[in-house]
Design an enzyme around this catalytic site. Structure first.
Site, PDB file in Angstrom:
ATOM      1  N   LEU A  63       0.826  -1.211   0.000  1.00  0.00           N
ATOM      2  CA  LEU A  63       0.000   0.000   0.000  1.00  0.00           C
ATOM      3  C   LEU A  63       0.861   1.261   0.000  1.00  0.00           C
ATOM      4  O   LEU A  63       2.060   1.204   0.275  1.00  0.00           O
ATOM      5  CB  LEU A  63      -0.912  -0.018   1.233  1.00  0.00           C
ATOM      6  CG  LEU A  63      -1.874  -1.212   1.329  1.00  0.00           C
ATOM      7  CD1 LEU A  63      -2.684  -1.145   2.616  1.00  0.00           C
ATOM      8  CD2 LEU A  63      -2.804  -1.271   0.124  1.00  0.00           C
ATOM      9  N   PRO A  64       0.223   2.424  -0.276  1.00  0.00           N
ATOM     10  CA  PRO A  64       1.019   3.650  -0.418  1.00  0.00           C
ATOM     11  C   PRO A  64       1.726   4.117   0.858  1.00  0.00           C
ATOM     12  O   PRO A  64       2.897   4.503   0.801  1.00  0.00           O
ATOM     13  CB  PRO A  64      -0.019   4.697  -0.859  1.00  0.00           C
ATOM     14  CG  PRO A  64      -1.136   3.908  -1.465  1.00  0.00           C
ATOM     15  CD  PRO A  64      -1.173   2.610  -0.715  1.00  0.00           C
ATOM     16  N   THR A  94       6.311   0.569   1.974  1.00  0.00           N
ATOM     17  CA  THR A  94       7.330   1.374   2.652  1.00  0.00           C
ATOM     18  C   THR A  94       6.599   2.362   3.547  1.00  0.00           C
ATOM     19  O   THR A  94       5.903   3.253   3.048  1.00  0.00           O
ATOM     20  CB  THR A  94       8.180   2.155   1.629  1.00  0.00           C
ATOM     21  OG1 THR A  94       8.806   1.218   0.753  1.00  0.00           O
ATOM     22  CG2 THR A  94       9.244   2.979   2.330  1.00  0.00           C
ATOM     23  N   LYS A 169      15.109   0.007   5.261  1.00  0.00           N
ATOM     24  CA  LYS A 169      14.659   0.598   3.984  1.00  0.00           C
ATOM     25  C   LYS A 169      14.927   2.104   3.952  1.00  0.00           C
ATOM     26  O   LYS A 169      15.432   2.639   2.953  1.00  0.00           O
ATOM     27  CB  LYS A 169      13.167   0.296   3.799  1.00  0.00           C
ATOM     28  CG  LYS A 169      12.491   1.021   2.652  1.00  0.00           C
ATOM     29  CD  LYS A 169      12.838   0.464   1.293  1.00  0.00           C
ATOM     30  CE  LYS A 169      12.174   1.290   0.197  1.00  0.00           C
ATOM     31  NZ  LYS A 169      12.556   0.881  -1.142  1.00  0.00           N
ATOM     32  N   LYS A 244       9.032  10.995  -0.508  1.00  0.00           N
ATOM     33  CA  LYS A 244       8.288  10.282   0.547  1.00  0.00           C
ATOM     34  C   LYS A 244       9.257   9.518   1.454  1.00  0.00           C
ATOM     35  O   LYS A 244       9.191   9.611   2.684  1.00  0.00           O
ATOM     36  CB  LYS A 244       7.293   9.299  -0.093  1.00  0.00           C
ATOM     37  CG  LYS A 244       6.626   8.366   0.915  1.00  0.00           C
ATOM     38  CD  LYS A 244       6.026   7.116   0.276  1.00  0.00           C
ATOM     39  CE  LYS A 244       5.817   6.033   1.327  1.00  0.00           C
ATOM     40  NZ  LYS A 244       5.376   4.752   0.794  1.00  0.00           N
TER      41      LYS A 244
HETATM   42  P1  NAD Z   1       0.676   2.403  -6.243  1.00  0.00           P
HETATM   43  O1  NAD Z   1       0.056   3.698  -5.839  1.00  0.00           O
HETATM   44  O2  NAD Z   1       0.921   2.100  -7.673  1.00  0.00           O
HETATM   45  O3  NAD Z   1      -0.199   1.180  -5.623  1.00  0.00           O
HETATM   46  C1  NAD Z   1      -0.841   1.201  -4.385  1.00  0.00           C
HETATM   47  C2  NAD Z   1      -2.167   0.497  -4.555  1.00  0.00           C
HETATM   48  O4  NAD Z   1      -2.799   0.366  -3.271  1.00  0.00           O
HETATM   49  C3  NAD Z   1      -3.159   1.281  -5.433  1.00  0.00           C
HETATM   50  O5  NAD Z   1      -3.554   0.452  -6.507  1.00  0.00           O
HETATM   51  C4  NAD Z   1      -4.318   1.595  -4.494  1.00  0.00           C
HETATM   52  O6  NAD Z   1      -5.577   1.576  -5.136  1.00  0.00           O
HETATM   53  C5  NAD Z   1      -4.195   0.472  -3.476  1.00  0.00           C
HETATM   54  N1  NAD Z   1      -4.835   0.737  -2.195  1.00  0.00           N
HETATM   55  C6  NAD Z   1      -4.672   1.800  -1.376  1.00  0.00           C
HETATM   56  N2  NAD Z   1      -5.411   1.640  -0.257  1.00  0.00           N
HETATM   57  C7  NAD Z   1      -6.034   0.450  -0.382  1.00  0.00           C
HETATM   58  C8  NAD Z   1      -6.937  -0.282   0.437  1.00  0.00           C
HETATM   59  N3  NAD Z   1      -7.354   0.176   1.623  1.00  0.00           N
HETATM   60  N4  NAD Z   1      -7.387  -1.462  -0.011  1.00  0.00           N
HETATM   61  C9  NAD Z   1      -6.990  -1.940  -1.201  1.00  0.00           C
HETATM   62  N5  NAD Z   1      -6.133  -1.315  -2.030  1.00  0.00           N
HETATM   63  C10 NAD Z   1      -5.673  -0.122  -1.625  1.00  0.00           C
HETATM   64  O7  NAD Z   1       2.047   2.328  -5.408  1.00  0.00           O
HETATM   65  P2  NAD Z   1       3.331   1.393  -5.712  1.00  0.00           P
HETATM   66  O8  NAD Z   1       4.276   2.093  -6.597  1.00  0.00           O
HETATM   67  O9  NAD Z   1       2.841   0.018  -6.066  1.00  0.00           O
HETATM   68  O10 NAD Z   1       4.000   1.371  -4.254  1.00  0.00           O
HETATM   69  C11 NAD Z   1       3.452   0.591  -3.191  1.00  0.00           C
HETATM   70  C12 NAD Z   1       4.405   0.658  -2.027  1.00  0.00           C
HETATM   71  O11 NAD Z   1       5.691   0.175  -2.439  1.00  0.00           O
HETATM   72  C13 NAD Z   1       4.642   2.082  -1.488  1.00  0.00           C
HETATM   73  O12 NAD Z   1       4.698   2.022  -0.093  1.00  0.00           O
HETATM   74  C14 NAD Z   1       5.958   2.480  -2.103  1.00  0.00           C
HETATM   75  O13 NAD Z   1       6.660   3.436  -1.324  1.00  0.00           O
HETATM   76  C15 NAD Z   1       6.692   1.143  -2.136  1.00  0.00           C
HETATM   77  N6  NAD Z   1       7.744   1.024  -3.168  1.00  0.00           N
HETATM   78  C16 NAD Z   1       7.506   1.464  -4.432  1.00  0.00           C
HETATM   79  C17 NAD Z   1       8.502   1.333  -5.387  1.00  0.00           C
HETATM   80  C18 NAD Z   1       8.294   1.781  -6.819  1.00  0.00           C
HETATM   81  O14 NAD Z   1       9.262   1.865  -7.571  1.00  0.00           O
HETATM   82  N7  NAD Z   1       7.059   2.066  -7.227  1.00  0.00           N
HETATM   83  C19 NAD Z   1       9.734   0.760  -5.041  1.00  0.00           C
HETATM   84  C20 NAD Z   1       9.939   0.279  -3.757  1.00  0.00           C
HETATM   85  C21 NAD Z   1       8.908   0.431  -2.808  1.00  0.00           C
END
Ligand code: NAD
Length: 297
Positions: A63-64, A94, A169, A244
């Site tokens: 999740l975000p 994260t 992290k 973030k």
């Molecule tokens: P994203 O915004 O693409 O995906 C998050 C998903 O969570 C969305 O589809 C959203 O609809 C869903 N969501 C939010 N609240 C919800 C709930 N209550 N129930 C169900 N679904 C829900 O984000 P991302 O890029 O996939 O990143 C996710 C996590 O991974 C973050 O914490 C980010 O910091 C971490 N991260 C991202 C990356 C990257 O390169 N994108 C790399 C390492 C870590």
């Protein structure tokens, strides 16, 4: 065969869930954005997050931010109240270590084991199943989770107790930000003084300034193929996500009263860059523009 519940199917969670399906697991999936569920071929879409948590062995979330994780697990219909006894909970988002510890403590109160397992490797690593997992929680729980985590990534580290994965992290990403800013600064200095960015990069790679951005993620356009700098900084790891993570590093430092002047400067430089160049949705190596704005055109 193990049954897995997976909530949060965005840029990272979608391909991670897909890799679990491809490895033969039965995967129940849920996201607030409905079409993301059908995008996980072979996954079983659910009506609610709570449905995802029933009759499974392992529950995973991606999740975000911390508030989403707290609400999902610990809210009124929270996952910790829906799971069968013995279900292992793994949050791969994260988030701040304090929330990770709070949610894990609430899970333990319900006799459930929980791991914080944030990842490094970005969307490319999520697609390829080559993420690095930094895990906080009980070692026995990690051993129980290992086979599932290894489907999504080759490197699985036990960082310590609950919250320790999140601390690892934020330390890693703070160092990455500092390295990227320093690399962009050194390359700009060299170019300003008549050097070719590619030649300077090769020299520094083989010298004491060598680092990860120089080796695989050069921020200067024209030096490396197949990196965000070669395609106008599209794709990759967004400036918004880096700011973030630097915010989380600052919060973590406040809690431990640690001094992080380099991290604070890096955070502010990324913030200035984001506002000056509207760069939030660009890859973080676009920080090169702060030193060489003429590259923007
Ligand atoms: P994203 O915004 O693409 O995906 C998050 C998903 O969570 C969305 O589809 C959203 O609809 C869903 N969501 C939010 N609240 C919800 C709930 N209550 N129930 C169900 N679904 C829900 O984000 P991302 O890029 O996939 O990143 C996710 C996590 O991974 C973050 O914490 C980010 O910091 C971490 N991260 C991202 C990356 C990257 O390169 N994108 C790399 C390492 C870590």
């Amino acid at each position: 065969m193990k049954c897995i519940g997976f909530v949060g199917l965005g840029n990272m969670g979608g391909p991670m869930a897909g890799n679990l399906v491809n490895a033969g697991y039965e995967v129940k999936v849920f996201d607030l954005v409905t079409n993301l569920m059908s995008a996980v071929a072979g996954g079983t879409p659910q009506a609610t997050a709570a449905d995802t948590a029933k009759g499974i062995d392992v529950f995973i979330s991606m999740l975000p931010a911390g508030r989403h994780v707290d609400a999902l697990y610990n809210g009124e219909d929270g996952i910790i109240h829906q799971c069968d006894p013995g279900t292992l909970l793994i949050d791969c988002s994260t988030i701040d270590p304090a929330t990770a510890q709070k949610v894990a403590a609430a899970a333990f109160d319900c006799d459930l084991n929980m791991l914080d397992a944030p990842v490094s490797g970005g969307t490319a690593g999520a697609d390829a199943g080559t993420l690095t997992f930094m895990v906080g929680g009980k070692r026995e729980a990690l051993e129980q989770a290992r086979a599932v985590l290894e489907v999504m990534g080759g490197n699985v580290f036990h960082a310590g107790d609950c919250g320790a994965g999140q601390v690892a992290k934020v330390c890693n990403n703070m160092l990455l930000a500092i390295q990227m800013v320093g690399t962009a600064e050194a390359l700009a200095l060299g170019v300003d003084n008549g050097l070719d960015a590619g030649v300077l990069s090769e020299i520094m790679k083989q010298s004491s300034g060598g680092n990860w951005p120089l080796n695989v993620y050069n921020p200067y356009p024209g030096v490396m193929a197949d990196v965000p700098a070669a395609r106008g900084y599209s794709g990759g790891f967004l400036v918004d996500l880096m700011t973030k993570d630097l915010g989380l590093a600052m919060e973590t430092a406040d809690q431990s009263r640690s001094s992080v002047p380099m991290g604070a400067l890096a955070k502010n430089l990324f913030r200035v860059h984001e506002q000056l160049h509207g760069a939030g949705r660009l890859d973080f190596s676009s920080i090169q523009w702060l030193y060489k704005p003429e590259l923007k055109s």
